[in-house]
Design an enzyme around this catalytic site. Structure first.
Site: not given
Ligand code: NAP
Length: 482
Positions: A174, A227-228, A231-232, A249, A283, A384
């Site tokens: 997804k 992701g964030s 949410v994590g 992550e 990230c 962040e």
């Molecule tokens: P996000 O809003 O947390 O979304 C990440 C993924 O999770 C998307 O596919 C999102 O779907 C899904 N999601 C949203 N709500 C959810 C829930 N309640 N349960 C399960 N999945 C859910 O993050 P983002 O804005 O896409 O990405 C940016 C963040 O990712 C930043 O914080 C960045 O630091 C982090 N990141 C970390 C790494 C690492 O390796 N540490 C690498 C890359 C990015 P939708 O898009 O449909 O909402």
């Protein structure tokens, strides 16, 4: 390459059962790149059931045979290299050279894990007992759910899908709603490579709804999420109710320390590269630079001068260094944090505003921004922002710099610029982060080594390299008397 984009469930291309759709916008122009299905929990349940049915046959296939499928996926992605990179720039906004680098990385990841199919390392050790043979076998865990963010729209899906598949698992991916097209291109290559039906399933839709469906379905044995942090943590809570295996992550607030003995010009380049390329939306990007007092003023001045030369624009245009924010929401976050930064540290030394005017009015463009005189307790030093906003901080000496660098809840990447071997090693042993660089940008990792952080940035086994096998497989331990 197909011009259709649909969900892939049980070996069938399909629209969302609820007939929902979603417009993926180009963040540089606000044009619709593609209208895609927007599924719901029912689609997710169908995908999970298909993956469960496909698991026995796929997991019993010999590792090298699974590897051959991965090599074929890599070959197909390679043939489609240019068009996938172009699509990435259009959906996510990063510059075309950055997009090409990322597609190349995804291809290499599939090749790397394809090779693992011929190894799948277990181990063999001598027994203390006579005629007892002791060894381990690596086995698949079952159906896995993969949830990915938008900022590396092909590399992150690749570094979850390839190890999951080579270990013999079946999967549901997804991708992020903001940039789902590149993950779909991998799925399309899996289809064209002949991967059996139900092994790979692709669903699109709301993260909240599909995430809940994945986390609560008994056939799903593991979920890998990037992701964030917010949410994590929610994923962690849900997963712990079922003792589900998870890999998280999450966010970062990564520092680069610049000591007075650092190679000066190279350090300026490394900080600018890590802070602003990909619009600061990596990230592992540097969002705090901690500079030793004797060179603070000179370094700040050089940093501002170098950053001023960066060209912001549509990533499809030659000569552009920085593309737009991924969407309106991200842009608003940059604006809000620049207001907070101005209240905390005074006006930005460079940038701080949305770009407007010809070439900018339709997209989400933001000036690369530098705040100086930032202190560790400020919000712009702690939270962040995930954009091109850099906080410059002053340290008395190397020890003080490391203290400041470590004083955050996150621990993804950390970097030092120094010509002292001793300072480099103090940093290597003392930095609280999972990924460390010395005299390199804090961002820019390779797939052959483990990837992941500590503290609030990560939870569970690391991704990529040999470490990825730990999450996607179990070891069976065997004692055999002969
Ligand atoms: P996000 O809003 O947390 O979304 C990440 C993924 O999770 C998307 O596919 C999102 O779907 C899904 N999601 C949203 N709500 C959810 C829930 N309640 N349960 C399960 N999945 C859910 O993050 P983002 O804005 O896409 O990405 C940016 C963040 O990712 C930043 O914080 C960045 O630091 C982090 N990141 C970390 C790494 C690492 O390796 N540490 C690498 C890359 C990015 P939708 O898009 O449909 O909402």
């Amino acid at each position: 390459m197909s011009n259709q984009y649909r969900q892939w469930i049980d070996g069938e291309w399909c629209d969302a059962k609820n007939a929902g759709t979603w417009d993926v916008l180009n963040p540089a122009t606000e044009e619709v790149v593609r209208t895609v299905p927007f599924g719901d929990a029912e689609d997710c349940r169908a995908a999970i059931a298909a993956a469960a049915r496909a698991f026995p046959a796929w997991s019993q296939l010999a590792g090298p045979a699974r590897g051959n499928y991965l090599f074929k996926v890599a070959e197909l992605l390679d043939q489609r290299f240019e068009s996938i990179a172009t699509e990435m720039t259009r959906e996510e906004g990063k510059t075309l050279p950055e997009a090409k680098g990322e597609v190349r990385r995804a291809i290499n990841i599939f090749r790397y894990f394809g090779g693992e199919g011929s190894r799948l390392p277990g181990f063999l050790v001598p027994s203390e007992r006579d005629r007892v043979h002791m060894f381990t076998l690596r086995k698949a865990i079952g159906v896995v759910g993969l949830i990915t963010p938008w900022n590396f729209p092909i590399a992150i899906p690749a570094w979850k899908m390839a190890p999951a598949l080579i270990c013999g698992n079946t999967l549901i991916i997804k991708p992020a709603s903001a940039a789902p097209l590149c993950a779909w291109r991998i799925v399309e290559a899996c289809h064209d490579a002949g991967i059996p039906k139900g092994v790979v399933n692709f669903i699109a839709g709301s993260g909240g709804e599909l995430g809940q469906a994945l986390l609560s379905a008994p056939p799903v044995k593991a979920v890998s999420f990037t992701g964030s942090t917010e949410v994590g943590h929610w994923v962690h809570e849900q997963a712990s109710k079922r003792r589900l295996r998870i890999q998280l992550e999450m966010g970062g607030k990564n520092p680069t320390i610049v000591l007075a003995d650092a190679p000066f010009a190279a350090s300026v380049e490394n900080v600018v590269n890590a802070a602003f390329f990909s619009t600061g939306q990596k990230c592992t990007a540097t969002s705090r630079v901690v500079v030793e007092e004797p060179i603070y003023d000179k370094f700040l001045e050089a940093l501002i001068e170098r950053t001023r030369k960066l060209k912001v624009g549509n990533g499809m245009e030659a000569g552009v260094d920085i593309g737009p924010a991924v969407d309106q929401g991200a842009l608003e976050t940059f604006v809000r944090y620049c207001e907070i930064g101005a209240q905390e540290a005074g006006p930005a030394k460079l940038g701080g505003k949305r770009l407007t005017g010809p070439g900018y009015d339709k997209g989400y463009f933001f000036e690369p921004t530098i705040f100086a005189g930032v202190t560790p307790e400020m919000r712009i030093a702690q939270e962040e922002i995930f954009g091109p906003v850099l906080a410059v901080m002053k340290a008395k000496d190397a020890k003080d710099a490391l203290r400041i660098a470590n004083e955050i809840p996150f621990g993804l990447s950390s970097s030092i610029q120094t010509s002292s071997l001793s300072s480099a090693f103090d940093f290597v042993y003392g930095a609280q982060a999972g990924l460390l660089t010395v005299n390199l940008p804090s961002a820019g990792v390779e797939y052959q080594l483990p990837f992941g952080g500590t503290k609030d940035s990560s939870f569970g086994p690391k991704e990529q390299g040999p470490a990825a096998m730990e999450f996607y497989s179990d070891l069976k331990t065997i004692y055999l008397k002969y």
